[in-house]
Design a protein around this motif. Structure first.
Motif, PDB file in Angstrom:
ATOM      1  N   VAL A   6      43.512  47.697  57.279  1.00 12.03           N
ATOM      2  CA  VAL A   6      43.612  47.038  56.002  1.00 12.03           C
ATOM      3  C   VAL A   6      44.574  45.688  55.189  1.00 12.03           C
ATOM      4  CG1 VAL A   6      44.070  47.862  53.033  1.00 12.03           C
ATOM      5  CG2 VAL A   6      43.210  49.390  54.913  1.00 12.03           C
ATOM      6  N   CYS A   7      44.231  44.553  54.466  1.00  4.12           N
ATOM      7  CA  CYS A   7      45.172  43.471  54.232  1.00  4.12           C
ATOM      8  C   CYS A   7      46.249  43.874  53.874  1.00  4.12           C
ATOM      9  CB  CYS A   7      44.631  42.519  52.625  1.00  4.12           C
ATOM     10  SG  CYS A   7      45.855  41.465  52.612  1.00  4.12           S
ATOM     11  N   LYS A   8      47.646  43.281  54.757  1.00  3.15           N
ATOM     12  CA  LYS A   8      48.434  44.065  54.299  1.00  3.15           C
ATOM     13  C   LYS A   8      49.326  43.343  53.022  1.00  3.15           C
ATOM     14  CE  LYS A   8      51.431  44.466  58.399  1.00  3.15           C
ATOM     15  NZ  LYS A   8      52.179  43.965  59.343  1.00  3.15           N
ATOM     16  N   GLY A   9      48.801  41.932  52.800  1.00  8.35           N
ATOM     17  CA  GLY A   9      49.114  41.188  51.590  1.00  8.35           C
ATOM     18  C   GLY A   9      48.785  41.613  50.411  1.00  8.35           C
ATOM     19  N   CYS A  10      47.700  42.782  50.421  1.00  4.06           N
ATOM     20  CA  CYS A  10      47.172  42.832  49.188  1.00  4.06           C
ATOM     21  C   CYS A  10      48.483  44.540  48.766  1.00  4.06           C
ATOM     22  CB  CYS A  10      45.952  44.414  49.189  1.00  4.06           C
ATOM     23  SG  CYS A  10      44.319  42.778  49.363  1.00  4.06           S
ATOM     24  N   ILE A  11      48.457  44.976  50.338  1.00  2.12           N
ATOM     25  CA  ILE A  11      49.258  46.544  49.557  1.00  2.12           C
ATOM     26  C   ILE A  11      50.447  45.955  49.558  1.00  2.12           C
ATOM     27  CG2 ILE A  11      50.744  48.115  51.225  1.00  2.12           C
ATOM     28  CD1 ILE A  11      48.074  48.292  53.359  1.00  2.12           C
ATOM     29  N   ILE A  43      46.442  39.540  56.623  1.00  2.00           N
ATOM     30  CA  ILE A  43      46.051  39.173  55.605  1.00  2.00           C
ATOM     31  C   ILE A  43      44.986  39.491  54.797  1.00  2.00           C
ATOM     32  CG2 ILE A  43      48.383  38.821  55.163  1.00  2.00           C
ATOM     33  CD1 ILE A  43      47.672  36.147  54.435  1.00  2.00           C
ATOM     34  N   CYS A  44      44.006  39.087  53.605  1.00  2.00           N
ATOM     35  CA  CYS A  44      43.206  38.390  53.562  1.00  2.00           C
ATOM     36  C   CYS A  44      42.782  36.887  52.795  1.00  2.00           C
ATOM     37  CB  CYS A  44      41.869  39.216  52.705  1.00  2.00           C
ATOM     38  SG  CYS A  44      42.595  39.863  50.942  1.00  2.00           S
ATOM     39  N   THR A  45      41.049  36.896  53.290  1.00  2.00           N
ATOM     40  CA  THR A  45      41.699  35.570  52.329  1.00  2.00           C
ATOM     41  C   THR A  45      42.003  34.636  50.697  1.00  2.00           C
ATOM     42  OG1 THR A  45      38.744  35.454  52.493  1.00  2.00           O
ATOM     43  CG2 THR A  45      40.262  34.051  54.237  1.00  2.00           C
ATOM     44  N   TYR A  46      41.987  36.278  50.616  1.00  2.00           N
ATOM     45  CA  TYR A  46      42.210  36.849  48.458  1.00  2.00           C
ATOM     46  C   TYR A  46      44.142  35.925  48.731  1.00  2.00           C
ATOM     47  CZ  TYR A  46      41.941  37.986  43.856  1.00  2.00           C
ATOM     48  OH  TYR A  46      42.144  37.854  42.803  1.00  2.00           O
ATOM     49  N   CYS A  47      44.129  37.046  49.802  1.00  2.00           N
ATOM     50  CA  CYS A  47      45.980  37.140  49.354  1.00  2.00           C
ATOM     51  C   CYS A  47      45.907  35.924  50.466  1.00  2.00           C
ATOM     52  CB  CYS A  47      46.377  38.142  50.344  1.00  2.00           C
ATOM     53  SG  CYS A  47      46.323  40.241  49.540  1.00  2.00           S
ATOM     54  N   GLU A  48      45.389  34.773  50.664  1.00  2.00           N
ATOM     55  CA  GLU A  48      45.657  33.378  51.014  1.00  2.00           C
ATOM     56  C   GLU A  48      46.099  32.354  50.354  1.00  2.00           C
ATOM     57  OE1 GLU A  48      43.484  32.046  55.089  1.00  2.00           O
ATOM     58  OE2 GLU A  48      43.248  31.002  53.485  1.00  2.00           O
TER      59      GLU A  48
HETATM   60 ZN    ZN Z   1      44.981  40.736  50.527  1.00  2.00          ZN
END
Ligand code: ZN
Length: 244
Positions: A6-11, A43-48
C-alpha cells in the motif's frame, strides 16, 4: 527487495484509503492511471505528482532534505571505456543507488549523467528524514565502492568514488511547465545541495548546517568546514563526514 503493498506516501498524508500497490485492487488503480512510482516503488504516482488534491496545481513548496551524489572518476573513466560499456556501468550503479534511497524512504528524483538527485521527507514524511538521508549517503558511497571492482575489474576500487552533498530547506517539487512533464525539484535548497556535492571529496558526505543540527547526535564525528561555493557569495558552514 520487497515493496510496500500500500502507498507509503498516502499513509504519510493521512489518506483514509491509501492506494493499493499490489493485489487485485491495484489492477483497478492501474486502469485509472495510478501505479507504483518509478521514483520510489513504495509510493503511488498520485503522491508523486498530485501534491494538492482537489486542485490542478501540480507542484508545491515543501521542507525536505535534498541529496546530490556524483561519481568522481566519471570523466576520466568515460575517456577510457566506450560509451556502451559506460552505459552498462551507470545502469548498475543507478540500480544500487535507487535501492539504497528507497530503503531510507527517499525518492530518486533524477539521474543526470553521473549524478543523482534524491529527496527525503517528501512525499514519505519521516521525523528522522535527515538521519535517513545521511545513512543513505553512506550506503551509496559503500554500494559504489563494492560495485566498482565487480563491474570494472581492471580498475582499482577508488576509480569510481562518490562525492555527496546534503541540505535541508524549502524546495518546490512537482510538474513545472507543460513540456516534458517530469516531476522536478527546484529552488535554492536544491542549488546548495548541488554546490556542496561539488565541494565534497571522494568518499565524502558534506552536509549543510541545517541538516547537521538534525543529525549531530547520530553522526558526532563530523568535521566542521567553511566552504567557498561556486555561485554563493558568502562562505557556507558545512560538516564533512568521511565514509571509512
Ligand atoms: Zn499515494
Amino acid at each position: 527487495m520487497q515493496f510496500a503493498p500500500v502507498c507509503k506516501g498516502c499513509i504519510a498524508l493521512g489518506a483514509k484509503n491509501p492506494v493499493p500497490l499490489s493485489g487485485p485492487a491495484s489492477y483497478v488503480m492501474r486502469l485509472l492511471g495510478v501505479r507504483r512510482s518509478r521514483m520510489n516503488p513504495n509510493i503511488c504516482t498520485y503522491c508523486e505528482a498530485h501534491f494538492q488534491p482537489g486542485t490542478n496545481k501540480q507542484y508545491q513548496t515543501v521542507t525536505a532534505t535534498v541529496l546530490f551524489a556524483d561519481i568522481r572518476g566519471y570523466t576520466t573513466l568515460s575517456l577510457q571505456i566506450n560509451s556502451d560499456l559506460m552505459a552498462g556501468v551507470l545502469s548498475q550503479i543507478y540500480d544500487q543507488v535507487a535501492q539504497v534511497v528507497w530503503a531510507h524512504d527517499g525518492v530518486v528524483n533524477k539521474f543526470i549523467g553521473d549524478a543523482v538527485l534524491a529527496i527525503f521527507d517528501f512525499p514519505i514524511l519521516r521525523e528522522d528524514a535527515e538521519v535517513q538521508a545521511v545513512a543513505a549517503a553512506f550506503g551509496i558511497v559503500q554500494a559504489v565502492r563494492d560495485l566498482a571492482p565487480k563491474i570494472l575489474p581492471q580498475l582499482d576500487a577508488t576509480a569510481l568514488a562518490v562525492g555527496i552533498g546534503i541540505h535541508t530547506g524549502e524546495l518546490t517539487v512537482g510538474k513545472i511547465g507543460e513540456v516534458g512533464a517530469d516531476v522536478t525539484a527546484i529552488g535554492p535548497t536544491v542549488n546548495l545541495a548541488s554546490r556542496l556535492q561539488g565541494a565534497a571529496g571522494p568518499g565524502e558526505v558534506l552536509v549543510s548546517a541545517s541538516t547537521y543540527q538534525a543529525i549531530s547526535v547520530s553522526f558526532p564525528a563530523a568535521e566542521e568546514r567553511r566552504c567557498s561555493l561556486k555561485g554563493i557569495p558568502e562562505p557556507v558552514q558545512a560538516y564533512a563526514l568521511k565514509v571509512n
